[in-house]
Design a protein around this motif. Structure first.
Motif, PDB file in Angstrom:
ATOM      1  N   CYS A  26       1.306   4.680  -3.025  1.00 47.64           N
ATOM      2  CA  CYS A  26       0.840   5.948  -2.453  1.00 47.64           C
ATOM      3  C   CYS A  26       1.959   6.980  -2.452  1.00 47.64           C
ATOM      4  O   CYS A  26       1.749   8.153  -2.793  1.00 47.64           O
ATOM      5  CB  CYS A  26       0.323   5.726  -1.030  1.00 47.64           C
ATOM      6  SG  CYS A  26      -1.328   5.002  -0.937  1.00 47.64           S
TER       7      CYS A  26
ATOM      8  N   THR B   7     -11.392  -4.000  -8.116  1.00 46.36           N
ATOM      9  CA  THR B   7     -10.244  -4.772  -7.649  1.00 46.36           C
ATOM     10  C   THR B   7     -10.609  -5.676  -6.477  1.00 46.36           C
ATOM     11  O   THR B   7     -11.576  -5.435  -5.766  1.00 46.36           O
ATOM     12  CB  THR B   7      -9.097  -3.826  -7.216  1.00 46.36           C
ATOM     13  OG1 THR B   7      -9.586  -2.941  -6.203  1.00 46.36           O
ATOM     14  CG2 THR B   7      -8.584  -3.032  -8.399  1.00 46.36           C
TER      15      THR B   7
ATOM     16  N   ARG C 281     -10.392  -7.943   0.490  1.00 46.83           N
ATOM     17  CA  ARG C 281     -10.987  -6.636   0.205  1.00 46.83           C
ATOM     18  C   ARG C 281     -11.691  -6.747  -1.144  1.00 46.83           C
ATOM     19  O   ARG C 281     -11.066  -7.034  -2.160  1.00 46.83           O
ATOM     20  CB  ARG C 281      -9.887  -5.571   0.136  1.00 46.83           C
ATOM     21  CG  ARG C 281     -10.378  -4.170  -0.200  1.00 46.83           C
ATOM     22  CD  ARG C 281      -9.181  -3.232  -0.350  1.00 46.83           C
ATOM     23  NE  ARG C 281      -8.353  -3.609  -1.478  1.00 46.83           N
ATOM     24  CZ  ARG C 281      -8.536  -3.182  -2.731  1.00 46.83           C
ATOM     25  NH1 ARG C 281      -9.546  -2.363  -3.008  1.00 46.83           N
ATOM     26  NH2 ARG C 281      -7.723  -3.561  -3.694  1.00 46.83           N
TER      27      ARG C 281
ATOM     28  N   PHE D 125      -6.347   6.084   0.591  1.00 49.00           N
ATOM     29  CA  PHE D 125      -6.916   4.736   0.594  1.00 49.00           C
ATOM     30  C   PHE D 125      -8.422   4.786   0.815  1.00 49.00           C
ATOM     31  O   PHE D 125      -9.184   4.074   0.163  1.00 49.00           O
ATOM     32  CB  PHE D 125      -6.234   3.897   1.676  1.00 49.00           C
ATOM     33  CG  PHE D 125      -6.605   2.437   1.636  1.00 49.00           C
ATOM     34  CD1 PHE D 125      -6.353   1.676   0.510  1.00 49.00           C
ATOM     35  CD2 PHE D 125      -7.209   1.824   2.722  1.00 49.00           C
ATOM     36  CE1 PHE D 125      -6.696   0.336   0.456  1.00 49.00           C
ATOM     37  CE2 PHE D 125      -7.553   0.487   2.682  1.00 49.00           C
ATOM     38  CZ  PHE D 125      -7.287  -0.265   1.547  1.00 49.00           C
TER      39      PHE D 125
ATOM     40  N   VAL E  77      -6.581   8.448  -7.077  1.00 47.50           N
ATOM     41  CA  VAL E  77      -6.905   7.214  -6.345  1.00 47.50           C
ATOM     42  C   VAL E  77      -6.646   5.947  -7.154  1.00 47.50           C
ATOM     43  O   VAL E  77      -6.346   4.895  -6.592  1.00 47.50           O
ATOM     44  CB  VAL E  77      -8.377   7.225  -5.867  1.00 47.50           C
ATOM     45  CG1 VAL E  77      -8.595   8.336  -4.861  1.00 47.50           C
ATOM     46  CG2 VAL E  77      -9.346   7.370  -7.039  1.00 47.50           C
TER      47      VAL E  77
ATOM     48  N   THR F 147      -3.124  -3.580  -5.595  1.00 50.75           N
ATOM     49  CA  THR F 147      -3.825  -4.840  -5.842  1.00 50.75           C
ATOM     50  C   THR F 147      -2.924  -5.829  -6.560  1.00 50.75           C
ATOM     51  O   THR F 147      -2.824  -6.997  -6.174  1.00 50.75           O
ATOM     52  CB  THR F 147      -5.095  -4.577  -6.674  1.00 50.75           C
ATOM     53  OG1 THR F 147      -5.972  -3.733  -5.926  1.00 50.75           O
ATOM     54  CG2 THR F 147      -5.817  -5.878  -7.003  1.00 50.75           C
TER      55      THR F 147
ATOM     56  N   LEU G   5       0.808  -1.219   0.000  1.00 51.81           N
ATOM     57  CA  LEU G   5       0.000   0.000   0.000  1.00 51.81           C
ATOM     58  C   LEU G   5       0.844   1.274   0.000  1.00 51.81           C
ATOM     59  O   LEU G   5       0.616   2.163  -0.831  1.00 51.81           O
ATOM     60  CB  LEU G   5      -0.969  -0.011   1.181  1.00 51.81           C
ATOM     61  CG  LEU G   5      -1.776   1.271   1.416  1.00 51.81           C
ATOM     62  CD1 LEU G   5      -2.613   1.612   0.182  1.00 51.81           C
ATOM     63  CD2 LEU G   5      -2.664   1.146   2.648  1.00 51.81           C
TER      64      LEU G   5
ATOM     65  N   HIS H  61      -2.751   4.262  -7.265  1.00 50.93           N
ATOM     66  CA  HIS H  61      -2.230   3.419  -6.190  1.00 50.93           C
ATOM     67  C   HIS H  61      -3.087   2.180  -5.982  1.00 50.93           C
ATOM     68  O   HIS H  61      -2.583   1.119  -5.618  1.00 50.93           O
ATOM     69  CB  HIS H  61      -2.120   4.216  -4.878  1.00 50.93           C
ATOM     70  CG  HIS H  61      -3.333   4.187  -4.024  1.00 50.93           C
ATOM     71  ND1 HIS H  61      -4.309   5.143  -4.087  1.00 50.93           N
ATOM     72  CD2 HIS H  61      -3.735   3.288  -3.089  1.00 50.93           C
ATOM     73  CE1 HIS H  61      -5.263   4.855  -3.215  1.00 50.93           C
ATOM     74  NE2 HIS H  61      -4.949   3.739  -2.594  1.00 50.93           N
ATOM     75  N   ASP H  62      -4.388   2.279  -6.254  1.00 54.59           N
ATOM     76  CA  ASP H  62      -5.274   1.130  -6.002  1.00 54.59           C
ATOM     77  C   ASP H  62      -4.903  -0.055  -6.893  1.00 54.59           C
ATOM     78  O   ASP H  62      -4.791  -1.195  -6.430  1.00 54.59           O
ATOM     79  CB  ASP H  62      -6.725   1.545  -6.251  1.00 54.59           C
ATOM     80  CG  ASP H  62      -7.710   0.427  -5.964  1.00 54.59           C
ATOM     81  OD1 ASP H  62      -7.999   0.172  -4.780  1.00 54.59           O
ATOM     82  OD2 ASP H  62      -8.189  -0.199  -6.928  1.00 54.59           O
ATOM     83  N   THR H  63      -4.696   0.208  -8.170  1.00 53.97           N
ATOM     84  CA  THR H  63      -4.377  -0.866  -9.105  1.00 53.97           C
ATOM     85  C   THR H  63      -3.030  -1.513  -8.771  1.00 53.97           C
ATOM     86  O   THR H  63      -2.901  -2.739  -8.739  1.00 53.97           O
ATOM     87  CB  THR H  63      -4.348  -0.321 -10.548  1.00 53.97           C
ATOM     88  OG1 THR H  63      -5.629   0.232 -10.858  1.00 53.97           O
ATOM     89  CG2 THR H  63      -4.038  -1.428 -11.531  1.00 53.97           C
TER      90      THR H  63
ATOM     91  N   ALA I 159     -10.046   5.936  -2.363  1.00 60.91           N
ATOM     92  CA  ALA I 159      -9.988   4.887  -3.388  1.00 60.91           C
ATOM     93  C   ALA I 159     -11.027   3.808  -3.134  1.00 60.91           C
ATOM     94  O   ALA I 159     -11.662   3.305  -4.068  1.00 60.91           O
ATOM     95  CB  ALA I 159      -8.594   4.271  -3.431  1.00 60.91           C
ATOM     96  N   GLU I 160     -11.210   3.434  -1.877  1.00 68.54           N
ATOM     97  CA  GLU I 160     -12.174   2.392  -1.549  1.00 68.54           C
ATOM     98  C   GLU I 160     -13.593   2.782  -1.942  1.00 68.54           C
ATOM     99  O   GLU I 160     -14.415   1.925  -2.258  1.00 68.54           O
ATOM    100  CB  GLU I 160     -12.126   2.101  -0.043  1.00 68.54           C
ATOM    101  CG  GLU I 160     -10.905   1.329   0.389  1.00 68.54           C
ATOM    102  CD  GLU I 160     -10.870  -0.072  -0.211  1.00 68.54           C
ATOM    103  OE1 GLU I 160     -11.569  -0.963   0.288  1.00 68.54           O
ATOM    104  OE2 GLU I 160     -10.157  -0.257  -1.208  1.00 68.54           O
TER     105      GLU I 160
END
Length: 381
Positions: free
Chosen positions: A121, A371, A366, A139, A210, A218, A117, A213-215, A142-143
């Motif tokens: 970021c 994702t 998650r 985070f 967002v 994951t 994570l 970093h999310d991709t 992004a969620e």
């Protein structure tokens, strides 16, 4: 198994052709006679009821033709292979800082919260110059920005409003006082380009804040889970051979999907003329959607066992479809590749005895609409 295009129904009952074979998916994504914009026209009923940034009509993924080209020109130069190559040294520096922290802290550690994570970021922080935004805030946004399955509608709406307000203020700030960061560059380019609405610009910058970093988080988390539970020999080779790490990274991107395809179909496109696709005539106005996961498993395109150790270190015979193809090829793919390759290679080099302290069956996942990855990866060495 991949097969010819077949009719299915979208959640709202709309018929759509599902395309699963590699060559057919490649044709749909490359052929200009399949467009996205008509599916999301203002007078067209929504095909999915989702507040996700990616499902907005302002999203770059919903644009075609000149509108899409203007957006790609505005941001594309920052993510070319050459541009990313210049970023590699400082991305490697971020990786090494995190690894130094792991070593000093000592085991046990959580490979998600302590590594997978914070890495993307910190990269996004630097690239966009948003150092004042805590990782926890990124985070959280992004969620909810992608309408995550664990969020209530009220929580999601509130978070998306926060992100939109932050991005709107950030754009105004960079217009007034531009810097060397990517946001300033995109704002300058879009203002110079013209024809790009403010809502579209806000959606684009929000998705960059967002989505970047999310991709990557994951991909990195899922790759670590796969390697440490099923491919211990590959882990050893990963740390000792940087060139092998580059090939393995491409294989992992190809092999491990970002999310659950049952929860979210691929992009829906509309045929703008009668088109023969995989032996099936798709009529003008018909909707088509692609299954990248099935296409990436098509034995006609990718023969052999993809999990075989030797195959993991053999270059793919054809380009993966994980990041798309053609005019909608993911802009951030080269940066994501660099982060994943550097992270995996250097982690395996520094911690060759790394192992998880729980089994895959005990993991908590998650779940999001885009994702799916482990919430935590407790590990020791």
């Amino acid at each position: 198994m991949p097969g010819p295009p077949r009719l299915i129904e979208l959640p709202n009952g709309t018929p759509v052709w599902l395309v699963t074979r590699y060559d057919d998916v490649h044709q749909v994504l490359s052929d200009p006679h399949f467009e996205r914009a008509p599916v999301h026209a203002p007078d067209t009923p929504p095909i999915v009821e989702s507040p996700s940034l990616l499902d907005s009509r302002d999203s770059i993924g919903r644009q075609d033709g000149d509108a899409h080209l203007r957006l790609r020109r505005a941001v594309g130069r920052a993510f070319t292979p050459r541009a990313v190559e210049h970023m590699r040294p400082w991305v490697a520096g971020v990786v090494d800082q995190l690894l130094d922290g792991l070593v000093v802290q000592g085991p046990p550690a959580d490979l998600v919260t302590d590594f997978a994570l914070p890495l993307p970021c910190r990269v996004i922080h630097r690239l966009l110059a948003v150092d004042d935004v805590p990782t926890e805030q990124l985070f959280h946004w992004a969620e909810h920005a992608f309408a995550g399955a664990t969020a209530t509608p009220e929580e999601g709406d509130r978070a998306r409003c926060e992100l939109t307000d932050f991005t709107t203020a950030l754009i105004a700030k960079r217009r007034k006082d531009p810097g060397d960061d990517l946001v300033s560059s995109v704002v300058r380019a879009t203002d110079h380009e013209g024809g790009i609405s403010e809502a579209t610009l806000v959606n684009l910058i929000s998705t960059m804040i967002v989505g970047g970093h999310d991709t990557t988080m994951t991909m990195l988390s899922n790759s670590l889970l796969y390697l440490l539970t099923e491919q211990d020999k590959a882990w050893a080779r990963l740390g000792s051979d940087e060139q092998a790490a580059e090939v393995l990274t491409e294989r992992l991107i190809h092999l491990i999907p970002l999310g659950d395809r049952e929860e979210r179909l691929g992009h829906v496109l509309a045929a703008t003329t009668d088109t023969l696709l995989g032996g099936v005539m798709i009529r003008t106005g018909d909707f088509v959607t692609t299954d990248h996961v099935a296409a990436n498993r098509d034995p006609a395109a990718f023969p052999g066992d993809p999990h075989d150790h030797d195959n993991l270190f053999t270059p793919l015979p054809k380009p993966s479809l994980s990041f798309g193809v053609g005019r909608h090829y993911c802009l951030g793919t080269w940066l994501a590749r660099a982060e994943l390759q550097l992270a995996l290679h250097r982690l395996a080099t520094r911690l060759p005895a790394l192992r998880l302290t729980i089994t895959a069956d005990d993991l908590v996942w998650r779940h999001g609409t885009v994702t799916r990855s482990p919430l935590h990866l407790p590990a020791t060495w």
